[in-house]
Design an enzyme around this catalytic site. Structure first.
Site, PDB file in Angstrom:
ATOM      1  N   LYS A   1     -17.557   0.334   6.259  1.00 52.14           N
ATOM      2  CA  LYS A   1     -17.965  -0.685   5.282  1.00 52.14           C
ATOM      3  C   LYS A   1     -19.448  -0.596   4.968  1.00 52.14           C
ATOM      4  O   LYS A   1     -19.856  -0.691   3.808  1.00 52.14           O
ATOM      5  CB  LYS A   1     -17.603  -2.081   5.812  1.00 52.14           C
ATOM      6  CG  LYS A   1     -17.816  -3.194   4.805  1.00 52.14           C
ATOM      7  CD  LYS A   1     -17.252  -4.510   5.319  1.00 52.14           C
ATOM      8  CE  LYS A   1     -17.389  -5.616   4.259  1.00 52.14           C
ATOM      9  NZ  LYS A   1     -16.761  -6.876   4.712  1.00 52.14           N
TER      10      LYS A   1
ATOM     11  N   PHE B   1     -11.799  -6.413  14.423  1.00 48.73           N
ATOM     12  CA  PHE B   1     -10.701  -6.934  13.609  1.00 48.73           C
ATOM     13  C   PHE B   1     -10.273  -5.901  12.571  1.00 48.73           C
ATOM     14  O   PHE B   1     -11.088  -5.380  11.827  1.00 48.73           O
ATOM     15  CB  PHE B   1     -11.138  -8.227  12.915  1.00 48.73           C
ATOM     16  CG  PHE B   1     -10.094  -8.789  11.978  1.00 48.73           C
ATOM     17  CD1 PHE B   1      -8.895  -9.310  12.468  1.00 48.73           C
ATOM     18  CD2 PHE B   1     -10.305  -8.781  10.614  1.00 48.73           C
ATOM     19  CE1 PHE B   1      -7.940  -9.809  11.605  1.00 48.73           C
ATOM     20  CE2 PHE B   1      -9.351  -9.287   9.742  1.00 48.73           C
ATOM     21  CZ  PHE B   1      -8.160  -9.803  10.244  1.00 48.73           C
ATOM     22  N   GLN B   2      -9.007  -5.587  12.525  1.00 49.90           N
ATOM     23  CA  GLN B   2      -8.379  -4.635  11.606  1.00 49.90           C
ATOM     24  C   GLN B   2      -8.953  -3.222  11.747  1.00 49.90           C
ATOM     25  O   GLN B   2      -8.963  -2.456  10.785  1.00 49.90           O
ATOM     26  CB  GLN B   2      -8.473  -5.114  10.155  1.00 49.90           C
ATOM     27  CG  GLN B   2      -7.574  -6.334   9.884  1.00 49.90           C
ATOM     28  CD  GLN B   2      -7.370  -6.628   8.419  1.00 49.90           C
ATOM     29  OE1 GLN B   2      -8.219  -6.327   7.588  1.00 49.90           O
ATOM     30  NE2 GLN B   2      -6.247  -7.236   8.082  1.00 49.90           N
TER      31      GLN B   2
ATOM     32  N   GLU C   1       0.809  -1.218   0.000  1.00 45.46           N
ATOM     33  CA  GLU C   1       0.000   0.000   0.000  1.00 45.46           C
ATOM     34  C   GLU C   1       0.843   1.268   0.000  1.00 45.46           C
ATOM     35  O   GLU C   1       0.431   2.289  -0.570  1.00 45.46           O
ATOM     36  CB  GLU C   1      -0.952   0.012   1.204  1.00 45.46           C
ATOM     37  CG  GLU C   1      -2.052  -1.037   1.166  1.00 45.46           C
ATOM     38  CD  GLU C   1      -1.644  -2.364   1.771  1.00 45.46           C
ATOM     39  OE1 GLU C   1      -0.429  -2.581   2.009  1.00 45.46           O
ATOM     40  OE2 GLU C   1      -2.536  -3.206   2.018  1.00 45.46           O
TER      41      GLU C   1
ATOM     42  N   MET D   1      24.760   7.446   1.086  1.00 49.96           N
ATOM     43  CA  MET D   1      24.756   8.754   1.729  1.00 49.96           C
ATOM     44  C   MET D   1      24.988   8.632   3.232  1.00 49.96           C
ATOM     45  O   MET D   1      25.663   9.486   3.839  1.00 49.96           O
ATOM     46  CB  MET D   1      23.433   9.482   1.452  1.00 49.96           C
ATOM     47  CG  MET D   1      23.444  10.946   1.875  1.00 49.96           C
ATOM     48  SD  MET D   1      24.691  11.928   0.996  1.00 49.96           S
ATOM     49  CE  MET D   1      23.781  12.393  -0.486  1.00 49.96           C
TER      50      MET D   1
END
Length: 583
Positions: free
Chosen positions: A163, A113-114, A51, A479
């Site tokens: 949702k 959940f989540q 993502e 770097m």
């Protein structure tokens, strides 16, 4: 008409001219992905492999097209994986709308959940964000999200949608005009009297003998290239650019000095340090630009134009601070000034420039078995004749690209400036390629940053994107190693890096892979890659301990630069080889 919340999301995206969405599905965003099936003829969804890369690709898509970039993820880890990409868009002022699924509204706050409070997580790294728990609010919220992202100083906006909101029906009519109480795209800075400020700016320009224009990305975002060039050519004032300002004026223009700051060429920083007037346009005086603020351009008056009132007087006090779009301000200011030139001032700058040129590492004839990153950058520029879009990662190669690739096209370089996000190059190249499908697109990364985005090779192959990938492999986090060498007495800590066989890795993904270990091979593989109709990965094996010069170390002043050594010392670790050869 009656639509589901999920359909409202797709309708709004299309209404705002975006037909490419970068994302990754999951449970809480499933209704929106289900609705996507009915929009596939109008929306191209790019299934990335992480993502974060969806957000970075959306960021680059905006920079390549000027259209708002859109990324999408599910709740919880999907949403939090967007965070780095959104912070990158915030720091670099990129218009991105991120859409995330959230657990059903009746479960919010239950540690379902989540479930993650993603609006809380992203509050400081977005221009604005929303949690939508009522489908009746969704059409207005979506319209506001695109308006906020693109208006004024662009930035990312996150819309977190429960949702059940995606599943419910709502009356929908496209919203074509947004008025928001408390939001002004350009926030006024006190009670500005623009005519008076412009007159004062004109007077400072008239009085100046050693002026320099500092040009930033605000010129790009405001599509002010034409107005800017007209101002430069009438005023006769030399231009120094920020990293993100590269491309606002062709680098072969006689008044373009090129990049300033920590790794800007010495003559550019010397010009700024000795200037008596700085005209800052669409830039924010980042610490990488100024060095020590206490000693920064002490003898210069400052005119600062920016669309964000918060930037005026934030780091460098302005004698004239004007809040507004660079395009609008220059349209008014340019007719007020006289056409001028500064031959004495330019003669001085050119003396400094000649010294820089004498120190150029490209002056060194390389041994047959040696390759330096600056030579690779110059070879890519010469072989492509500069006709391509470049997306770089972050690190030494990024700075060498700015020094050895001459940018002549608008918005030609897409790079992570403010946040310095390693792993940016490949997802950015994906976003840029969708934005500029007819363009030759190169992703240039170090071996460290590239290993953060390797999974996106699968995206490149799945989408059959003709992207050329250049990995500058010195087996170091270059770097960081350079800082440890210069500021920590060569105490290298956690910077030496094992790498896979990048050619075999490319082949494992079904991609053409090539390798170069000297300059002759480098030019050959660049030519072959350009002739190949499809993605190509090239590993350039370069000298391990070459440093990027000049360098202004943190806290130092512009006149305390560490200069590029006289040759052949600029070869870094290769210096010993050269000494042996000389004997």
């Amino acid at each position: 008409m009656k639509l589901t919340g999920a359909q409202v999301i797709w309708e709004t995206i299309l209404q705002h001219g975006t037909n490419v969405v970068f994302g990754y599905p999951g449970g809480a965003i499933l209704p929106t992905y289900d609705a996507l099936v009915d929009y596939q003829d109008r929306v191209h969804h790019v299934l990335v492999r992480h993502e974060e890369n969806a957000a970075l690709a959306a960021d680059a898509y905006f920079r390549a097209t000027g259209k708002v970039g859109v990324c999408m993820a599910t709740s919880g880890p999907g949403a939090t994986n967007l965070v780095t990409g959104l912070a990158n868009a915030m720091m670099d002022s990129s218009a991105v709308v991120a859409i995330t699924g959230q657990v059903a509204s009746h479960l919010v706050g239950s540690d379902a959940f989540q479930e993650t409070d993603v609006t809380g997580v992203t509050l400081p790294i977005t221009k604005h964000n929303y949690l939508v728990m009522d489908v009746n609010e969704l059409p207005q919220v979506m319209a506001e999200a695109f308006y906020i992202a693109r208006s004024g100083r662009p930035g990312p906006v996150l819309v977190d949608i429960c949702k059940d909101v995606q599943q419910k029906m709502v009356d929908y009519e496209p919203i074509t005009s947004v008025q928001m109480r408390g939001y002004r795209a350009i926030k006024p800075h006190g009670r500005q009297n623009i005519p008076t400020l412009l007159q004062r700016a004109k007077e400072l320009i008239d009085q100046a003998r050693r002026p320099v224009i500092l040009a930033g990305q605000g010129i790009k975002h405001g599509n002010a290239h034409e107005e800017f060039r007209a101002f430069v050519e009438k005023s006769g004032i030399p231009v120094a650019t920020t990293l993100l300002g590269i491309g606002v004026l062709s680098e072969d223009h006689p008044l373009n000095l090129r990049m300033m700051g920590m790794h800007g060429e010495a003559y550019v920083n010397q010009a700024i340090a000795n200037a008596d007037l700085l005209i800052a346009l669409g830039m924010r005086f980042d610490d990488r630009v100024t060095g020590n603020l206490k000693t920064y351009a002490k003898n210069a008056r400052v005119i600062h134009v920016d669309i964000d009132a918060a930037e005026i007087n934030k780091n460098v006090p302005a004698d004239v601070g004007i809040v507004g779009s660079v395009k609008d301000i220059l349209r008014e200011l340019t007719p007020m000034i006289e056409k001028r030139s500064y031959p004495t001032w330019m003669e001085q700058i050119n003396e400094w420039r000649a010294d820089t040129k004498a120190r150029d590492v490209l002056n060194v004839e390389l041994p047959d078995d040696m390759l330096l990153a600056p030579h690779v950058m110059r070879a890519i520029w010469e072989e492509t004749k500069g006709e391509c879009t470049i997306c770089t990662d972050v690190g030494q190669h990024q700075m060498w690209e700015t020094q050895y690739f001459q940018h002549t096209r608008k918005n030609q370089l897409i790079t992570s400036g403010g946040l310095g996000t390693m792993g940016f190059a490949l997802p950015a190249a994906i976003g840029a390629k969708f934005g500029r499908p007819d363009d030759e697109v190169w992703a240039i990364a170090g071996d460290g940053g590239f290993q953060m985005s390797i999974p996106e090779l699968a995206t490149v192959m799945q989408e059959n994107l003709n992207i050329k990938i250049a990995i500058i492999n010195n087996n170091f986090l270059g770097m960081v190693r350079q800082w440890q060498e210069l500021m920590h007495n060569h105490r290298y800590s956690a910077v030496e890096m094992w790498t896979p066989d990048f050619v075999k890795l490319a082949q494992a993904y079904g991609m053409c892979g090539m390798r170069a270990t000297n300059l002759k091979e480098a030019r050959e593989v660049i030519r072959r890659a350009r002739e190949h109709d499809g993605p190509v990965l090239i590993e350039f094996v370069v000298e391990k301990e070459t440093n990027v010069f000049p360098m202004i170390q943190p806290g130092k002043s512009l006149n305390e630069m560490t200069r590029r050594p006289i040759q052949p010392a600029a070869l870094g670790g290769g210096m010993e080889f050269m000494k042996e050869k000389a004997h």
